[in-house]
Design a protein around this motif. Structure first.
Motif, PDB file in Angstrom:
ATOM      1  N   PHE A 139      48.163  27.030  39.100  1.00 35.58           N
ATOM      2  CA  PHE A 139      47.385  27.554  39.462  1.00 35.58           C
ATOM      3  C   PHE A 139      47.411  26.340  40.929  1.00 35.58           C
ATOM      4  O   PHE A 139      48.053  26.643  42.043  1.00 35.58           O
ATOM      5  CB  PHE A 139      46.003  27.077  39.008  1.00 35.58           C
ATOM      6  N   LYS A 140      47.547  24.744  40.366  1.00 40.19           N
ATOM      7  CA  LYS A 140      48.230  23.892  40.941  1.00 40.19           C
ATOM      8  C   LYS A 140      49.509  24.343  42.702  1.00 40.19           C
ATOM      9  O   LYS A 140      49.332  23.936  43.579  1.00 40.19           O
ATOM     10  CB  LYS A 140      48.126  22.412  40.872  1.00 40.19           C
ATOM     11  N   LYS A 141      49.988  24.797  41.786  1.00 40.18           N
ATOM     12  CA  LYS A 141      51.721  25.121  42.089  1.00 40.18           C
ATOM     13  C   LYS A 141      51.037  26.491  43.207  1.00 40.18           C
ATOM     14  O   LYS A 141      51.416  26.596  44.500  1.00 40.18           O
ATOM     15  CB  LYS A 141      52.132  26.182  41.790  1.00 40.18           C
ATOM     16  N   MET A 142      50.034  27.265  43.035  1.00 34.65           N
ATOM     17  CA  MET A 142      50.419  28.731  43.737  1.00 34.65           C
ATOM     18  C   MET A 142      48.823  28.463  44.247  1.00 34.65           C
ATOM     19  O   MET A 142      49.333  29.586  46.067  1.00 34.65           O
ATOM     20  CB  MET A 142      49.709  29.597  43.155  1.00 34.65           C
ATOM     21  N   PHE A 143      47.985  27.311  44.174  1.00 28.01           N
ATOM     22  CA  PHE A 143      46.594  27.894  45.565  1.00 28.01           C
ATOM     23  C   PHE A 143      46.861  26.233  45.864  1.00 28.01           C
ATOM     24  O   PHE A 143      45.686  25.547  45.488  1.00 28.01           O
ATOM     25  CB  PHE A 143      45.711  29.080  45.282  1.00 28.01           C
ATOM     26  N   PRO A 144      47.502  25.405  46.041  1.00 23.55           N
ATOM     27  CA  PRO A 144      47.301  24.209  46.717  1.00 23.55           C
ATOM     28  C   PRO A 144      45.840  23.653  48.011  1.00 23.55           C
ATOM     29  O   PRO A 144      45.583  22.516  47.546  1.00 23.55           O
ATOM     30  CB  PRO A 144      48.230  23.664  47.450  1.00 23.55           C
ATOM     31  N   LYS A 145      45.205  24.388  47.898  1.00 26.15           N
ATOM     32  CA  LYS A 145      44.370  24.071  49.141  1.00 26.15           C
ATOM     33  C   LYS A 145      43.379  24.537  48.569  1.00 26.15           C
ATOM     34  O   LYS A 145      41.998  23.787  49.296  1.00 26.15           O
ATOM     35  CB  LYS A 145      44.337  25.173  50.366  1.00 26.15           C
ATOM     36  N   VAL A 146      42.853  24.972  46.879  1.00 28.04           N
ATOM     37  CA  VAL A 146      42.333  25.378  46.365  1.00 28.04           C
ATOM     38  C   VAL A 146      42.207  23.240  45.974  1.00 28.04           C
ATOM     39  O   VAL A 146      42.883  23.022  45.378  1.00 28.04           O
ATOM     40  CB  VAL A 146      41.888  25.700  45.390  1.00 28.04           C
ATOM     41  N   ILE A 147      40.540  23.097  45.411  1.00 29.50           N
ATOM     42  CA  ILE A 147      40.515  21.700  45.075  1.00 29.50           C
ATOM     43  C   ILE A 147      40.165  22.057  43.960  1.00 29.50           C
ATOM     44  O   ILE A 147      38.764  22.114  42.856  1.00 29.50           O
ATOM     45  CB  ILE A 147      38.984  20.821  45.409  1.00 29.50           C
ATOM     46  N   LEU A 148      40.671  22.496  42.874  1.00 32.30           N
ATOM     47  CA  LEU A 148      40.705  22.029  40.931  1.00 32.30           C
ATOM     48  C   LEU A 148      41.130  21.111  40.353  1.00 32.30           C
ATOM     49  O   LEU A 148      40.903  20.250  40.779  1.00 32.30           O
ATOM     50  CB  LEU A 148      42.297  22.913  40.343  1.00 32.30           C
ATOM     51  N   GLU A 149      39.683  21.246  39.900  1.00 38.24           N
ATOM     52  CA  GLU A 149      39.059  20.386  39.108  1.00 38.24           C
ATOM     53  C   GLU A 149      38.468  21.020  37.543  1.00 38.24           C
ATOM     54  O   GLU A 149      37.690  21.738  36.966  1.00 38.24           O
ATOM     55  CB  GLU A 149      37.612  19.864  39.077  1.00 38.24           C
ATOM     56  N   HIS A 150      40.482  21.382  36.690  1.00 36.96           N
ATOM     57  CA  HIS A 150      40.133  22.343  35.631  1.00 36.96           C
ATOM     58  C   HIS A 150      40.130  21.581  34.794  1.00 36.96           C
ATOM     59  O   HIS A 150      39.708  22.166  32.797  1.00 36.96           O
ATOM     60  CB  HIS A 150      41.484  22.138  35.557  1.00 36.96           C
ATOM     61  N   GLU A 151      39.157  20.173  34.528  1.00 37.27           N
ATOM     62  CA  GLU A 151      39.098  19.304  33.471  1.00 37.27           C
ATOM     63  C   GLU A 151      37.276  20.116  33.001  1.00 37.27           C
ATOM     64  O   GLU A 151      36.720  19.860  31.905  1.00 37.27           O
ATOM     65  CB  GLU A 151      38.417  17.909  33.430  1.00 37.27           C
ATOM     66  N   TYR A 152      36.803  20.568  34.250  1.00 36.06           N
ATOM     67  CA  TYR A 152      35.371  21.085  33.853  1.00 36.06           C
ATOM     68  C   TYR A 152      34.896  22.369  33.197  1.00 36.06           C
ATOM     69  O   TYR A 152      35.853  23.228  33.067  1.00 36.06           O
ATOM     70  CB  TYR A 152      34.904  21.072  35.474  1.00 36.06           C
ATOM     71  N   MET A 153      34.214  23.113  32.796  1.00 38.59           N
ATOM     72  CA  MET A 153      33.422  24.144  32.139  1.00 38.59           C
ATOM     73  C   MET A 153      33.259  25.568  33.500  1.00 38.59           C
ATOM     74  O   MET A 153      33.371  26.275  33.277  1.00 38.59           O
ATOM     75  CB  MET A 153      33.321  23.534  30.863  1.00 38.59           C
ATOM     76  N   ILE A 154      32.971  24.352  34.367  1.00 37.23           N
ATOM     77  CA  ILE A 154      31.715  25.355  34.721  1.00 37.23           C
ATOM     78  C   ILE A 154      31.834  24.719  36.726  1.00 37.23           C
ATOM     79  O   ILE A 154      31.872  23.404  36.341  1.00 37.23           O
ATOM     80  CB  ILE A 154      30.777  26.306  34.758  1.00 37.23           C
ATOM     81  N   THR A 155      32.276  25.469  37.197  1.00 34.06           N
ATOM     82  CA  THR A 155      31.924  24.173  38.716  1.00 34.06           C
ATOM     83  C   THR A 155      31.342  25.528  40.101  1.00 34.06           C
ATOM     84  O   THR A 155      31.012  26.895  39.491  1.00 34.06           O
ATOM     85  CB  THR A 155      32.885  23.951  39.319  1.00 34.06           C
ATOM     86  N   GLU A 156      31.031  25.145  41.189  1.00 33.49           N
ATOM     87  CA  GLU A 156      29.534  25.884  41.713  1.00 33.49           C
ATOM     88  C   GLU A 156      29.345  25.293  43.247  1.00 33.49           C
ATOM     89  O   GLU A 156      29.570  24.187  43.452  1.00 33.49           O
ATOM     90  CB  GLU A 156      28.324  25.989  41.437  1.00 33.49           C
ATOM     91  N   ASP A 157      30.194  26.283  44.158  1.00 32.27           N
ATOM     92  CA  ASP A 157      30.799  25.176  45.521  1.00 32.27           C
ATOM     93  C   ASP A 157      30.131  26.275  46.499  1.00 32.27           C
ATOM     94  O   ASP A 157      30.925  27.856  46.023  1.00 32.27           O
ATOM     95  CB  ASP A 157      32.437  24.747  45.843  1.00 32.27           C
TER      96      ASP A 157
END
Length: 329
Positions: free
Chosen positions: A142-160
């Motif tokens: 995911f990080k390689k494909m979408f560098p503009k996204v702020i990926l916080e994969h340690e979290y179970m759920i995110t909301e933005d």
């Protein structure tokens, strides 16, 4: 009554849809039994595909949707079902799906997805500059494909900004509780968590992550260093020692190792040691002191701090969670 639209596609993981529908059904029963017997339904769920056509989900499950996305002009929440990256192509009629999602988001709909459904939202561009999570196994891709996204994969759920993403498969239960709280109440969500045996405090994917080192980089010396670390992790005194073993200056070795694997050598060594410690906590009755020494550390407190840094749990809490005395009696 909250209108929840569940989007499906060929190859999607349909369990995310049925899990949400079942959770909402239990919330309805719980609400009527405990809170208000005369209250109207809290949720109206509908399944749609992009064109309205029947789809075949993973496992050969045939799904006949209630309609097409263009039939839905308003919704309280849209949920995008996950597909498996690399194995499944992007959904057909992606432009139609993207226009629909963006139009409803513009009208105030919550946009949610489960697991690797984050890849679909990222392809739409609506996650650029926003926080997101996904299945931890696909975080690197995911990080390689979408560098503009702020990926916080340690979290179970995110909301933005009204976009909700969840981690690996069973994190869908956390999405269910989040939506029950949003469209029902905190009390109802708490009751449903207990009824469904969901731990509301499980907010991190880190305890479940398994290290998957990169080895197809083509650098022979770095690969040799990786093998040395994996076979001698408890006896290695310093990264400089490894550099000398493979015949590279320490400074150049660190740069080369990072370029090949994506990690600095010290972090790579720490991760190996933590993985071995995790396995021992899961499968043996060795004390934490014994495990600390076995993986190459002498200071118990330092090891415990490092272990929590990587797993979000103390060694004791990790053992309490993952050790099964029946399996390892």
């Amino acid at each position: 009554m909250a209108k929840i639209i569940l989007w499906v596609e060929n190859g999607c993981l349909f369990s995310s849809v049925t899990t949400l529908i079942d959770a909402f059904s239990i919330a309805e029963l719980w609400h009527q039994a405990v809170v208000d017997k005369t209250s109207p339904p809290l949720f109206d769920t509908r399944i749609v595909s992009t064109t309205g056509s029947r789809v075949t989900a993973r496992g050969g499950i045939k799904v006949t949707p209630d309609g097409a996305v263009t039939d839905i002009e308003s919704a309280d929440c849209i949920v995008i079902s996950p597909i498996i990256p690399r194995l499944d192509p992007l959904p057909g009629e992606m432009d139609t799906l993207t226009r629909w999602v963006k139009a409803l988001k513009g009208k105030g709909s919550i946009i949610a997805t489960v697991c690797t459904g984050t890849f679909i939202l990222a392809h739409m561009g609506i996650l650029d500059g926003r926080r997101a999570t996904t299945n931890w196994q696909y975080a690197g891709l995911f990080k390689k494909m979408f560098p503009k996204v702020i990926l916080e994969h340690e979290y179970m759920i995110t909301e933005d900004d009204g976009i909700i993403c969840t981690g690996a498969a069973t994190a869908v239960y956390h999405l269910a509780m989040h939506l029950i709280k949003t469209f029902g109440s905190r009390k109802l969500a708490a009751g449903c968590s207990k009824a469904l045996l969901i731990d509301p405090n499980r907010s991190s994917q880190e305890p479940y992550m398994i290290a998957t080192p990169v080895k197809n980089h083509g650098d022979r010396e770095v690969l040799k260093a990786q093998h040395l670390m994996e076979s001698n992790f408890a006896r290695i005194g310093s990264v400089d020692h490894i550099a000398r073993e493979v015949g590279i200056s320490p400074r150049h070795f660190k740069r080369r190792f990072k370029k090949a694997t994506g990690e600095m050598p010290l972090k790579y060594l720490q991760r190996i040691r933590i993985e071995v410690a995790k396995e021992k906590l899961e499968t043996t009755r060795d004390t934490i002191d014994e495990i600390t020494w076995a993986v190459g550390y002498q200071d118990i407190s330092s090891f415990c701090r490092l272990f929590k840094q990587y797993t979000d749990l103390s060694p004791k809490a990790y053992r309490d969670t993952f050790f099964n005395p029946v399996l390892w009696a």
